[in-house]
Design a protein around this motif. Structure first.
Motif, PDB file in Angstrom:
ATOM      1  N   LEU A   1       0.679  -1.320  -0.052  1.00 44.59           N
ATOM      2  CA  LEU A   1      -0.034   0.009  -0.063  1.00 44.59           C
ATOM      3  C   LEU A   1       0.861   1.244   0.132  1.00 44.59           C
ATOM      4  CD1 LEU A   1      -2.282  -1.566   2.539  1.00 44.59           C
ATOM      5  CD2 LEU A   1      -2.875  -1.234   0.221  1.00 44.59           C
ATOM      6  N   GLY A   2       1.926   1.055  -0.022  1.00 46.39           N
ATOM      7  CA  GLY A   2       3.034   2.430  -0.115  1.00 46.39           C
ATOM      8  C   GLY A   2       4.414   1.864   0.634  1.00 46.39           C
TER       9      GLY A   2
ATOM     10  N   GLU B   1       8.436   3.599  10.076  1.00 49.05           N
ATOM     11  CA  GLU B   1       7.768   2.493  10.399  1.00 49.05           C
ATOM     12  C   GLU B   1       6.464   3.206  11.176  1.00 49.05           C
ATOM     13  OE1 GLU B   1       7.816  -1.602  12.871  1.00 49.05           O
ATOM     14  OE2 GLU B   1       9.620  -0.493  12.564  1.00 49.05           O
ATOM     15  N   ALA B   2       6.657   4.264  11.852  1.00 49.27           N
ATOM     16  CA  ALA B   2       5.210   5.086  12.358  1.00 49.27           C
ATOM     17  C   ALA B   2       4.488   5.400  11.455  1.00 49.27           C
ATOM     18  CB  ALA B   2       5.974   6.213  13.394  1.00 49.27           C
ATOM     19  N   ILE B   3       5.171   6.113  10.135  1.00 47.47           N
ATOM     20  CA  ILE B   3       4.443   6.742   9.227  1.00 47.47           C
ATOM     21  C   ILE B   3       3.546   5.474   8.616  1.00 47.47           C
ATOM     22  CG2 ILE B   3       4.311   7.797   6.874  1.00 47.47           C
ATOM     23  CD1 ILE B   3       6.804   9.383   8.051  1.00 47.47           C
ATOM     24  N   ALA B   4       4.101   4.509   8.387  1.00 43.36           N
ATOM     25  CA  ALA B   4       3.652   3.217   7.511  1.00 43.36           C
ATOM     26  C   ALA B   4       2.371   2.859   8.565  1.00 43.36           C
ATOM     27  CB  ALA B   4       4.600   2.185   7.516  1.00 43.36           C
TER      28      ALA B   4
ATOM     29  N   ALA C   1      -4.236  -7.734   8.948  1.00 34.44           N
ATOM     30  CA  ALA C   1      -3.216  -7.090   9.743  1.00 34.44           C
ATOM     31  C   ALA C   1      -2.264  -6.661   8.793  1.00 34.44           C
ATOM     32  CB  ALA C   1      -2.793  -8.209  10.637  1.00 34.44           C
ATOM     33  N   PRO C   2      -1.624  -5.327   9.321  1.00 30.50           N
ATOM     34  CA  PRO C   2      -0.347  -5.085   8.319  1.00 30.50           C
ATOM     35  C   PRO C   2       0.838  -5.594   8.861  1.00 30.50           C
ATOM     36  CG  PRO C   2      -0.626  -3.535  10.194  1.00 30.50           C
ATOM     37  CD  PRO C   2      -1.674  -4.815  10.368  1.00 30.50           C
ATOM     38  N   SER C   3       1.665  -5.626   7.487  1.00 21.81           N
ATOM     39  CA  SER C   3       3.255  -6.132   7.864  1.00 21.81           C
ATOM     40  C   SER C   3       3.868  -5.162   7.498  1.00 21.81           C
ATOM     41  CB  SER C   3       3.521  -7.449   7.203  1.00 21.81           C
ATOM     42  OG  SER C   3       3.038  -7.514   5.901  1.00 21.81           O
ATOM     43  N   ILE C   4       5.175  -4.943   7.962  1.00 25.65           N
ATOM     44  CA  ILE C   4       5.932  -3.690   7.486  1.00 25.65           C
ATOM     45  C   ILE C   4       7.275  -4.485   7.154  1.00 25.65           C
ATOM     46  CG2 ILE C   4       6.977  -1.402   8.025  1.00 25.65           C
ATOM     47  CD1 ILE C   4       4.209  -1.114   8.959  1.00 25.65           C
ATOM     48  N   ALA C   5       7.533  -4.100   5.798  1.00 27.15           N
ATOM     49  CA  ALA C   5       8.710  -4.756   5.509  1.00 27.15           C
ATOM     50  C   ALA C   5       9.823  -3.788   5.122  1.00 27.15           C
ATOM     51  CB  ALA C   5       8.611  -5.594   3.833  1.00 27.15           C
ATOM     52  N   GLN C   6      11.055  -3.775   5.667  1.00 28.05           N
ATOM     53  CA  GLN C   6      12.027  -2.836   5.435  1.00 28.05           C
ATOM     54  C   GLN C   6      12.854  -2.968   4.334  1.00 28.05           C
ATOM     55  OE1 GLN C   6      14.949  -2.095   8.602  1.00 28.05           O
ATOM     56  NE2 GLN C   6      13.667  -2.503  10.079  1.00 28.05           N
ATOM     57  N   ALA C   7      13.039  -2.121   3.513  1.00 26.84           N
ATOM     58  CA  ALA C   7      13.840  -2.180   2.344  1.00 26.84           C
ATOM     59  C   ALA C   7      14.674  -1.149   2.027  1.00 26.84           C
ATOM     60  CB  ALA C   7      12.823  -2.078   0.982  1.00 26.84           C
ATOM     61  N   GLN C   8      16.043  -1.220   1.657  1.00 27.54           N
ATOM     62  CA  GLN C   8      17.371  -0.488   1.556  1.00 27.54           C
ATOM     63  C   GLN C   8      17.276   0.019  -0.159  1.00 27.54           C
ATOM     64  OE1 GLN C   8      19.378   0.607   3.806  1.00 27.54           O
ATOM     65  NE2 GLN C   8      18.381  -0.529   5.298  1.00 27.54           N
ATOM     66  N   VAL C   9      16.952   1.152  -0.479  1.00 23.22           N
ATOM     67  CA  VAL C   9      16.911   1.600  -1.850  1.00 23.22           C
ATOM     68  C   VAL C   9      17.860   2.943  -1.813  1.00 23.22           C
ATOM     69  CG1 VAL C   9      15.391   2.415  -3.421  1.00 23.22           C
ATOM     70  CG2 VAL C   9      14.545   0.934  -2.159  1.00 23.22           C
ATOM     71  N   GLY C  10      18.920   2.859  -2.616  1.00 21.21           N
ATOM     72  CA  GLY C  10      19.758   3.903  -2.880  1.00 21.21           C
ATOM     73  C   GLY C  10      20.538   4.458  -1.353  1.00 21.21           C
TER      74      GLY C  10
ATOM     75  N   THR D   1      16.519   3.634   3.903  1.00 21.09           N
ATOM     76  CA  THR D   1      15.739   2.561   4.257  1.00 21.09           C
ATOM     77  C   THR D   1      14.130   3.170   4.074  1.00 21.09           C
ATOM     78  OG1 THR D   1      17.271   1.903   6.001  1.00 21.09           O
ATOM     79  CG2 THR D   1      15.081   1.105   6.157  1.00 21.09           C
ATOM     80  N   TYR D   2      13.424   2.446   3.481  1.00 16.41           N
ATOM     81  CA  TYR D   2      12.154   2.706   3.321  1.00 16.41           C
ATOM     82  C   TYR D   2      11.112   1.474   4.052  1.00 16.41           C
ATOM     83  CZ  TYR D   2      13.162   5.819  -0.044  1.00 16.41           C
ATOM     84  OH  TYR D   2      13.808   7.072  -0.694  1.00 16.41           O
ATOM     85  N   TYR D   3      10.006   1.873   4.457  1.00 14.35           N
ATOM     86  CA  TYR D   3       9.116   0.936   5.306  1.00 14.35           C
ATOM     87  C   TYR D   3       7.925   0.549   4.349  1.00 14.35           C
ATOM     88  CZ  TYR D   3      12.380   1.827   9.080  1.00 14.35           C
ATOM     89  OH  TYR D   3      13.656   1.886   9.728  1.00 14.35           O
ATOM     90  N   ARG D   4       7.980  -0.656   4.044  1.00 12.70           N
ATOM     91  CA  ARG D   4       6.576  -0.944   2.886  1.00 12.70           C
ATOM     92  C   ARG D   4       5.550  -1.476   3.753  1.00 12.70           C
ATOM     93  NH1 ARG D   4      10.809  -4.300  -1.468  1.00 12.70           N
ATOM     94  NH2 ARG D   4      11.525  -2.130  -2.737  1.00 12.70           N
TER      95      ARG D   4
END
Length: 76
Positions: free
Chosen positions: A6-7, A12-15, A33-42, A45-48
């Motif tokens: 969903l984005g 993580e708080a924003i997600a 239920a949501p799940s937050i997946a960390q991803a490293q991009v450039g 760290t992003y939280y998917r």
């Protein structure tokens, strides 16, 4: 895959707050239920924000997109 994304957010708080917003807007998300997946991009760290919705993935993404939200189906 039965997981929707969903984005991607800067924390993580924003997600998590985005999930609450979406659940408030779309009653059909209430059972998931949501799940937050960390991803490293450039080097950042992003939280998917993702949710495992099983066989409903295509249908739910369709509803979300029609309503102007981001949604994509991810392989899991």
């Amino acid at each position: 895959g039965g997981t929707i994304q969903l984005g991607a957010f800067g924390s993580e708080a924003i997600a998590n707050s985005e999930w609450k917003r979406l659940q408030g807007r779309f009653a059909f998300l209430g059972g998931y239920a949501p799940s937050i997946a960390q991803a490293q991009v450039g080097g950042k760290t992003y939280y998917r924000l993702q949710s495992a919705v099983g066989g409903q993935a295509r249908e739910l993404c369709g509803k979300l997109k029609v309503a102007g939200e981001n949604c994509l189906i991810v392989a899991n």
